[in-house]
Design an enzyme around this catalytic site. Structure first.
Site, PDB file in Angstrom:
ATOM      1  N   GLY A   1     -72.972  54.993  42.372  1.00  0.00           N
ATOM      2  CA  GLY A   1     -73.861  53.859  42.611  1.00  0.00           C
ATOM      3  C   GLY A   1     -75.234  54.111  42.025  1.00  0.00           C
ATOM      4  O   GLY A   1     -75.734  55.242  42.032  1.00  0.00           O
TER       5      GLY A   1
ATOM      6  N   GLU B   1     -76.710  50.631  52.022  1.00  0.00           N
ATOM      7  CA  GLU B   1     -75.903  49.643  52.734  1.00  0.00           C
ATOM      8  C   GLU B   1     -74.476  50.131  52.966  1.00  0.00           C
ATOM      9  O   GLU B   1     -73.769  49.600  53.826  1.00  0.00           O
ATOM     10  CB  GLU B   1     -75.885  48.324  51.965  1.00  0.00           C
ATOM     11  CG  GLU B   1     -75.284  47.162  52.737  1.00  0.00           C
ATOM     12  CD  GLU B   1     -75.274  45.853  51.975  1.00  0.00           C
ATOM     13  OE1 GLU B   1     -74.733  44.858  52.514  1.00  0.00           O
ATOM     14  OE2 GLU B   1     -75.796  45.805  50.838  1.00  0.00           O
TER      15      GLU B   1
ATOM     16  N   ARG C   1     -79.731  42.989  60.666  1.00  0.00           N
ATOM     17  CA  ARG C   1     -80.813  43.599  59.893  1.00  0.00           C
ATOM     18  C   ARG C   1     -82.000  42.654  59.803  1.00  0.00           C
ATOM     19  O   ARG C   1     -81.843  41.488  59.454  1.00  0.00           O
ATOM     20  CB  ARG C   1     -80.346  43.949  58.482  1.00  0.00           C
ATOM     21  CG  ARG C   1     -81.452  44.540  57.611  1.00  0.00           C
ATOM     22  CD  ARG C   1     -80.944  44.961  56.257  1.00  0.00           C
ATOM     23  NE  ARG C   1     -80.539  43.846  55.428  1.00  0.00           N
ATOM     24  CZ  ARG C   1     -81.363  43.078  54.724  1.00  0.00           C
ATOM     25  NH1 ARG C   1     -82.674  43.270  54.796  1.00  0.00           N
ATOM     26  NH2 ARG C   1     -80.897  42.106  53.969  1.00  0.00           N
TER      27      ARG C   1
ATOM     28  N   LEU D   1     -84.236  47.188  51.410  1.00  0.00           N
ATOM     29  CA  LEU D   1     -84.865  48.002  50.373  1.00  0.00           C
ATOM     30  C   LEU D   1     -85.508  49.238  50.982  1.00  0.00           C
ATOM     31  O   LEU D   1     -85.493  50.326  50.392  1.00  0.00           O
ATOM     32  CB  LEU D   1     -85.921  47.171  49.628  1.00  0.00           C
ATOM     33  CG  LEU D   1     -85.434  45.852  49.023  1.00  0.00           C
ATOM     34  CD1 LEU D   1     -86.543  45.199  48.205  1.00  0.00           C
ATOM     35  CD2 LEU D   1     -84.206  46.067  48.160  1.00  0.00           C
TER      36      LEU D   1
ATOM     37  N   ARG E   1     -82.795  36.638  61.394  1.00  0.00           N
ATOM     38  CA  ARG E   1     -81.816  35.890  60.617  1.00  0.00           C
ATOM     39  C   ARG E   1     -80.646  35.374  61.451  1.00  0.00           C
ATOM     40  O   ARG E   1     -80.164  34.262  61.232  1.00  0.00           O
ATOM     41  CB  ARG E   1     -81.293  36.769  59.479  1.00  0.00           C
ATOM     42  CG  ARG E   1     -82.351  37.046  58.432  1.00  0.00           C
ATOM     43  CD  ARG E   1     -81.880  38.038  57.397  1.00  0.00           C
ATOM     44  NE  ARG E   1     -82.907  38.210  56.377  1.00  0.00           N
ATOM     45  CZ  ARG E   1     -82.803  39.053  55.363  1.00  0.00           C
ATOM     46  NH1 ARG E   1     -81.718  39.806  55.242  1.00  0.00           N
ATOM     47  NH2 ARG E   1     -83.760  39.152  54.463  1.00  0.00           N
TER      48      ARG E   1
ATOM     49  N   GLY F   1     -77.867  51.550  42.598  1.00  0.00           N
ATOM     50  CA  GLY F   1     -78.844  50.676  43.233  1.00  0.00           C
ATOM     51  C   GLY F   1     -80.014  51.493  43.731  1.00  0.00           C
ATOM     52  O   GLY F   1     -80.195  52.654  43.342  1.00  0.00           O
TER      53      GLY F   1
ATOM     54  N   HIS G   1     -77.147  34.953  56.253  1.00  0.00           N
ATOM     55  CA  HIS G   1     -78.549  34.703  55.908  1.00  0.00           C
ATOM     56  C   HIS G   1     -78.842  33.210  56.028  1.00  0.00           C
ATOM     57  O   HIS G   1     -78.094  32.386  55.512  1.00  0.00           O
ATOM     58  CB  HIS G   1     -78.821  35.184  54.484  1.00  0.00           C
ATOM     59  CG  HIS G   1     -80.268  35.352  54.171  1.00  0.00           C
ATOM     60  ND1 HIS G   1     -81.140  34.292  54.132  1.00  0.00           N
ATOM     61  CD2 HIS G   1     -80.999  36.458  53.869  1.00  0.00           C
ATOM     62  CE1 HIS G   1     -82.351  34.736  53.822  1.00  0.00           C
ATOM     63  NE2 HIS G   1     -82.284  36.046  53.658  1.00  0.00           N
TER      64      HIS G   1
END
Length: 646
Positions: free
Chosen positions: A50, A435, A445, A451, A340, A52, A276
């Site tokens: 990964g 994640e 979350r 981030l 959220r 990210g 979301h």
């Protein structure tokens, strides 16, 4: 609680978590963890899957420390990792606004926002490290927005009453990823990191119970290769694409984590998925993904629907007296900044009442008229201009002149592979970050925390904890002639051959789309006992048809995107079933997991702390029933209470 679908295993505990005052635990663990001297680091190899924010920062940091790092991503460049899509910002407890923020308040907000289903020790560490992340990123040149006086600017986000979110207009994820990418490229140039783009991990190599490598497929040539090391780090993101329609990039999948799970890595809290509230509504059956509009828009945008159902007038023609600013009405303390999960369920409720707007009544307004009048259009453009432009390109509607239409959509997954305080999974030598693990967010979350966690894990946590494991190395040198390595290679080739040989009549995407509809209908924003039982039966039937009737054209020795998707969807079937089983067994509502049978009189989530205050860590049942292991959650500093944002 039905045991029809699973068996109960032994309870587990995080034996790496320190005790004592919570603000000293991370320092205590860093001191007690063993170190590896610089000369020995050069003898040790680490695989990072990964690129990210978590993967790129981890690979760069481990390379900087002197380890030999092999780094993999399936994108054509590390810069294409899905972290680039994060728009709104990154949290840090700097208290630049002098509005009452602190490390303890960020810790408190995160535990509360996660509906008291996260570990206190992990969350406090995250809050501590947050202040270092911003300094690190500024030093790398990340162009955060600044106030007139030159200080870094902040804005507020859902779930908090302070402004602690640092941002780079609506490009925060992109700018942070470019910073991590530059750090990664520096190590590639220095020779400490060997980067492999367009390679997908298809199997984990386990030797004598330890993670020792990966089997990958070159997505261009189809070549299968084996890479061995002393430890493996997974930074492969979340599994929201099990729903087919989500805000995730189309390539996001669960295969790397699921391969590890099938080898014994526990999968924790898979039913905790985040819906979301601020996404562009579905426009038709042709769509293959959804588009997220940053949660930062809820700072200045006001959410509303008509007070009367069936009102088809244009938004501008509906007078203020006939508008229901329902978040401000129901949750006056937080208003449009509720977390959220709260905002998503509230939007669903008003649409279920027949007061939704747009096609099919599946939308609510996000209106900036007040902000434009108060601040001026130029100020709004400066803060949100690229987001407004993106919305107009997608919908053909000008959000400066008429309200945006938004509706909840699948976004982030709080569940993931179980890890201890050191971020090590239940397989020794397998570390999981970002994640891909479950550890920091509980059942929901807070905005701008993804981030934060990715960079915390990659830059600051993993480099301080993986040493403790690698201090026992270098481990026995391995070759591809080892029986366990050959077994892993054979598993990959057999799976590919099986998928190519079925030669059925249905496309991979048709199966994925149908699976997504089942998951959204029965394991989405609201779950019921009957619905989850039905979903499990439907998933099993669909999975059986997949393995007898899927059509995968082409061969394995070439670029073959149908083959890529087939392998990922096959894993989604198994994950989807476990998600439904986890949701069925958790007979409470908390965060993103809302059971219709468990709600208060005013339709809020009703937790059951007495019976469900634990992490549900699932062990692969070797093709039989999954095994549930419970890790009790203990709260010393933030006592569980009725979660209210009113």
């Amino acid at each position: 609680m039905s045991f029809e679908y699973y068996t109960l295993g032994e309870d587990i505990a995080d034996d790496k978590a320190p005790t004592g005052p919570i603000n000293e635990r991370w320092s205590q663990r860093r001191f007690s963890a063993r170190l590896v001297n610089p000369a020995n680091r050069r003898k040790l190899g680490v695989i990072v899957v990964g690129t990210g924010l978590a993967g790129a920062s981890a690979a760069a940091s481990l390379g900087e420390l002197g380890y030999r790092v092999e780094n993999f991503c399936f994108q054509d460049s590390p810069r294409r990792a899905h972290s680039i899509a994060a728009q709104g910002g990154i949290n840090a407890a700097k208290n630049y606004r002098n509005d009452g923020d602190s490390i303890h308040r960020l810790f408190y907000d995160t535990v509360k926002g996660g509906d008291f289903r996260a570990r206190e020790s992990n969350v406090h560490r995250l809050a501590e490290v947050s202040v270092q992340i911003i300094d690190q990123c500024v030093a790398q040149g990340v162009p955060f927005a600044r106030e007139y006086g030159g200080m870094l600017d902040n804005r507020s986000f859902g779930g908090a009453q302070v402004s602690r979110t640092f941002y780079a207009r609506g490009q925060t994820g992109q700018q942070l990823l470019l910073g991590a990418y530059q750090a990664l490229e520096r190590q590639i140039a220095a020779g400490t990191v060997n980067q492999h783009s367009r390679h997908e991990m298809l199997e984990l190599v386990i030797v004598e119970g330890k993670a020792r490598g990966v089997i990958v497929r070159d997505l261009v040539s189809g070549e299968i290769t084996t890479h061995l090391a002393d430890a493996v780090v997974l930074a492969t993101g979340g599994y929201g694409n099990v729903f087919f329609l989500s805000t995730n990039a189309k390539g996001c999948n669960v295969t790397a984590s699921w391969r590890a799970h099938r080898h014994g890595a526990y999968f924790a809290n898979p039913c905790y998925t985040q819906i979301h509230p601020t996404c562009i509504p579905v426009s038709g059956d042709h769509q293959s993904k959804l588009t997220l509009m940053s949660e930062s828009l809820r700072n200045d945008g006001r959410v509303w629907v008509p007070k009367t159902g069936g009102d088809e007038r244009a938004a501008a023609d509906i007078p203020e007296s006939e508008r229901d600013y329902y978040l401000e009405r129901i949750y006056p303390s937080f208003g449009n900044l509720v977390p959220r999960d709260i905002a998503s369920r509230a939007a669903k409720n008003v649409c279920d009442e027949g007061r939704g707007v747009g096609p099919g009544g599946l939308g609510v307004y996000l209106d900036f008229a007040d902000a434009i009048e108060r601040l001026g259009r130029e100020a709004v453009e400066a803060k949100y201009g690229n987001l407004f432009d993106m919305y107009e390109r997608i919908t053909g509607e000008n959000p400066y002149e008429q309200p945006m239409r938004i509706y909840p959509a699948v976004h982030y997954t709080m569940g993931g592979l179980w890890v201890d305080y050191d971020l090590q999974s239940s397989i020794p030598g397998l570390f999981v970050i970002g994640e891909a693990n479950f550890s920091d967010h509980g059942a929901n979350r807070l905005g701008a925390s993804a981030l934060m966690q990715g960079l915390a894990d990659g830059y600051f946590v993993l480099p301080n904890t993986i040493n403790d494991y690698l201090a026992d190395g270098p481990f026995e040198a391995l070759g591809e002639d080892h029986e366990d390595v050959k077994s892993a290679q054979q598993a990959v080739t057999s799976r590919i051959e099986k998928l190519l040989s079925i030669n059925g009549s249905r496309t991979v995407d048709s199966f994925h789309r149908e699976l997504g509809r089942i998951m959204w209908e029965y394991c989405g924003m609201e779950r019921t006992d009957a619905g989850l039982n039905k979903a499990i039966a439907l998933i099993r039937d669909l999975k059986e048809e997949f393995w007898t009737n899927v059509k995968v054209p082409g061969t394995g020795a070439e670029l073959n995107q149908s083959l890529e998707r087939a392998g990922r969807v096959a894993d989604f079937f198994e994950l989807a079933e476990l998600m439904c089983i986890d949701a069925l067994h958790r007979e409470e509502s908390c965060g993103g997991h809302f059971r219709a049978e468990s709600q208060t009189e005013d339709n809020e989530a009703m937790r059951d702390d007495e019976n469900f205050s634990y992490v549900a860590a699932w062990e692969w049942g070797q093709g039989s029933k999954p095994i549930l292991h419970k890790e009790d959650l203990n709260f010393e500093y933030v006592k569980p209470s009725t979660r209210s944002y009113k």
